[in-house]
Design a protein around this motif. Structure first.
Motif, PDB file in Angstrom:
ATOM      1  N   LEU A   1      90.443 -58.992   9.273  1.00 34.64           N
ATOM      2  CA  LEU A   1      90.584 -60.392   8.905  1.00 34.64           C
ATOM      3  C   LEU A   1      91.986 -60.901   9.224  1.00 34.64           C
ATOM      4  N   THR A   2      92.985 -60.097   8.935  1.00 31.05           N
ATOM      5  CA  THR A   2      94.365 -60.466   9.264  1.00 31.05           C
ATOM      6  C   THR A   2      94.559 -60.550  10.774  1.00 31.05           C
ATOM      7  N   ALA A   3      93.981 -59.619  11.508  1.00 41.07           N
ATOM      8  CA  ALA A   3      94.110 -59.626  12.966  1.00 41.07           C
ATOM      9  C   ALA A   3      93.420 -60.830  13.586  1.00 41.07           C
ATOM     10  N   ILE A   4      92.319 -61.285  12.995  1.00 40.12           N
ATOM     11  CA  ILE A   4      91.639 -62.477  13.502  1.00 40.12           C
ATOM     12  C   ILE A   4      92.526 -63.701  13.338  1.00 40.12           C
ATOM     13  N   VAL A   5      93.161 -63.824  12.185  1.00 41.13           N
ATOM     14  CA  VAL A   5      94.039 -64.975  11.939  1.00 41.13           C
ATOM     15  C   VAL A   5      95.245 -64.950  12.871  1.00 41.13           C
ATOM     16  N   ILE A   6      95.863 -63.785  13.029  1.00 43.11           N
ATOM     17  CA  ILE A   6      97.018 -63.669  13.918  1.00 43.11           C
ATOM     18  C   ILE A   6      96.605 -63.913  15.367  1.00 43.11           C
ATOM     19  N   GLY A   7      95.462 -63.375  15.769  1.00 35.16           N
ATOM     20  CA  GLY A   7      94.968 -63.589  17.125  1.00 35.16           C
ATOM     21  C   GLY A   7      94.691 -65.057  17.414  1.00 35.16           C
ATOM     22  N   PHE A   8      94.150 -65.762  16.417  1.00 34.94           N
ATOM     23  CA  PHE A   8      93.913 -67.194  16.604  1.00 34.94           C
ATOM     24  C   PHE A   8      95.224 -67.956  16.743  1.00 34.94           C
ATOM     25  N   GLY A   9      96.226 -67.573  15.970  1.00 36.94           N
ATOM     26  CA  GLY A   9      97.536 -68.225  16.087  1.00 36.94           C
ATOM     27  C   GLY A   9      98.168 -67.990  17.444  1.00 36.94           C
ATOM     28  N   VAL A  10      98.094 -66.766  17.938  1.00 34.06           N
ATOM     29  CA  VAL A  10      98.641 -66.445  19.265  1.00 34.06           C
ATOM     30  C   VAL A  10      97.877 -67.198  20.347  1.00 34.06           C
ATOM     31  N   LEU A  11      96.564 -67.277  20.201  1.00 29.88           N
ATOM     32  CA  LEU A  11      95.755 -67.994  21.181  1.00 29.88           C
ATOM     33  C   LEU A  11      96.090 -69.485  21.192  1.00 29.88           C
ATOM     34  N   ALA A  12      96.245 -70.078  20.026  1.00 31.80           N
ATOM     35  CA  ALA A  12      96.586 -71.502  19.960  1.00 31.80           C
ATOM     36  C   ALA A  12      97.949 -71.757  20.594  1.00 31.80           C
ATOM     37  N   PHE A  13      98.918 -70.892  20.302  1.00 35.47           N
ATOM     38  CA  PHE A  13     100.236 -71.047  20.909  1.00 35.47           C
ATOM     39  C   PHE A  13     100.165 -70.889  22.422  1.00 35.47           C
ATOM     40  N   ALA A  14      99.406 -69.905  22.896  1.00 35.36           N
ATOM     41  CA  ALA A  14      99.298 -69.682  24.343  1.00 35.36           C
ATOM     42  C   ALA A  14      98.630 -70.855  25.041  1.00 35.36           C
ATOM     43  N   VAL A  15      97.607 -71.434  24.421  1.00 34.14           N
ATOM     44  CA  VAL A  15      96.927 -72.580  25.040  1.00 34.14           C
ATOM     45  C   VAL A  15      97.868 -73.778  25.147  1.00 34.14           C
ATOM     46  N   VAL A  16      98.628 -74.042  24.094  1.00 34.13           N
ATOM     47  CA  VAL A  16      99.578 -75.162  24.137  1.00 34.13           C
ATOM     48  C   VAL A  16     100.670 -74.903  25.172  1.00 34.13           C
ATOM     49  N   LEU A  17     101.183 -73.673  25.218  1.00 37.17           N
ATOM     50  CA  LEU A  17     102.216 -73.332  26.182  1.00 37.17           C
ATOM     51  C   LEU A  17     101.703 -73.444  27.612  1.00 37.17           C
ATOM     52  N   ILE A  18     100.507 -72.997  27.852  1.00 35.91           N
ATOM     53  CA  ILE A  18      99.936 -73.052  29.189  1.00 35.91           C
ATOM     54  C   ILE A  18      99.627 -74.499  29.578  1.00 35.91           C
ATOM     55  N   HIS A  19      99.159 -75.285  28.637  1.00 42.62           N
ATOM     56  CA  HIS A  19      98.902 -76.700  28.931  1.00 42.62           C
ATOM     57  C   HIS A  19     100.189 -77.416  29.325  1.00 42.62           C
ATOM     58  N   ARG A  20     101.253 -77.134  28.607  1.00 37.58           N
ATOM     59  CA  ARG A  20     102.548 -77.761  28.923  1.00 37.58           C
ATOM     60  C   ARG A  20     103.076 -77.288  30.280  1.00 37.58           C
ATOM     61  N   ALA A  21     102.914 -76.007  30.554  1.00 33.90           N
ATOM     62  CA  ALA A  21     103.353 -75.492  31.850  1.00 33.90           C
ATOM     63  C   ALA A  21     102.555 -76.110  32.987  1.00 33.90           C
ATOM     64  N   PHE A  22     101.255 -76.332  32.765  1.00 32.20           N
ATOM     65  CA  PHE A  22     100.439 -76.962  33.805  1.00 32.20           C
ATOM     66  C   PHE A  22     100.845 -78.417  34.007  1.00 32.20           C
ATOM     67  N   GLU A  23     101.213 -79.102  32.920  1.00 26.72           N
ATOM     68  CA  GLU A  23     101.670 -80.489  33.069  1.00 26.72           C
ATOM     69  C   GLU A  23     102.962 -80.573  33.866  1.00 26.72           C
ATOM     70  N   VAL A  24     103.873 -79.631  33.646  1.00 25.71           N
ATOM     71  CA  VAL A  24     105.171 -79.671  34.324  1.00 25.71           C
ATOM     72  C   VAL A  24     105.031 -79.257  35.781  1.00 25.71           C
ATOM     73  N   VAL A  25     104.357 -78.149  36.028  1.00 24.52           N
ATOM     74  CA  VAL A  25     104.306 -77.595  37.383  1.00 24.52           C
ATOM     75  C   VAL A  25     103.169 -78.197  38.191  1.00 24.52           C
ATOM     76  N   GLY A  26     102.009 -78.390  37.563  1.00 24.45           N
ATOM     77  CA  GLY A  26     100.884 -78.989  38.267  1.00 24.45           C
ATOM     78  C   GLY A  26      99.964 -78.000  38.948  1.00 24.45           C
ATOM     79  N   VAL A  27     100.187 -76.710  38.765  1.00 24.34           N
ATOM     80  CA  VAL A  27      99.309 -75.698  39.346  1.00 24.34           C
ATOM     81  C   VAL A  27      98.925 -74.677  38.270  1.00 24.34           C
ATOM     82  N   ASP A  28      97.848 -73.946  38.571  1.00 27.93           N
ATOM     83  CA  ASP A  28      97.349 -72.925  37.654  1.00 27.93           C
ATOM     84  C   ASP A  28      97.698 -71.525  38.142  1.00 27.93           C
ATOM     85  N   ASP A  29      98.276 -71.423  39.320  1.00 28.35           N
ATOM     86  CA  ASP A  29      98.563 -70.131  39.947  1.00 28.35           C
ATOM     87  C   ASP A  29      99.940 -69.624  39.515  1.00 28.35           C
TER      88      ASP A  29
END
Length: 115
Positions: free
Chosen positions: A78-106
């Protein structure tokens, strides 16, 4: 049943590592999700797949009656699920911002923007 779960966990780890080594950032996030699920299944399998009653102890007893489920593994998962969701949410926001700045997915094209 534990042998099957061992192969499932191994397959999930292999798929997660494969996805995390791809060049696309979206595949990196999918690999993170698979890695999180593989770790949860590993903890669940390592605790033992015993079907039993909840680990409730009656008044005056020192141990639960009969076979009971292991509450430690359930709490860790249960603790690992909560931590994993937090890491996933942070990674999605970070990747979205990186895609906005750079404009590529590669990932290789993102390295070119460092210079």
């Amino acid at each position: 049943m534990e042998i099957v779960m061992a192969f499932v966990v191994g397959g999930l780890y292999a798929a997660a590592i494969y996805m995390m080594l791809r060049r696309s950032i979206v595949k990196l996030v999918i690999g993170l999700v698979l890695l999180s699920n593989a770790a949860n299944l590993l903890i669940f399998t390592a605790a033992g797949l015993t079907r039993g009653a909840p680990p409730l102890i009656n008044v005056g007893d020192t141990l639960p009656p009969g076979i009971s489920a292991d509450p430690l593994a359930q709490a860790l998962i249960l603790t690992a699920i909560v931590i994993g969701f937090g890491v996933l949410a942070f990674a999605v926001v970070l990747i979205h911002r990186a895609f906005e700045v750079v404009g590529v997915d590669d990932m290789d094209k993102m390295k070119d923007t460092d210079t």
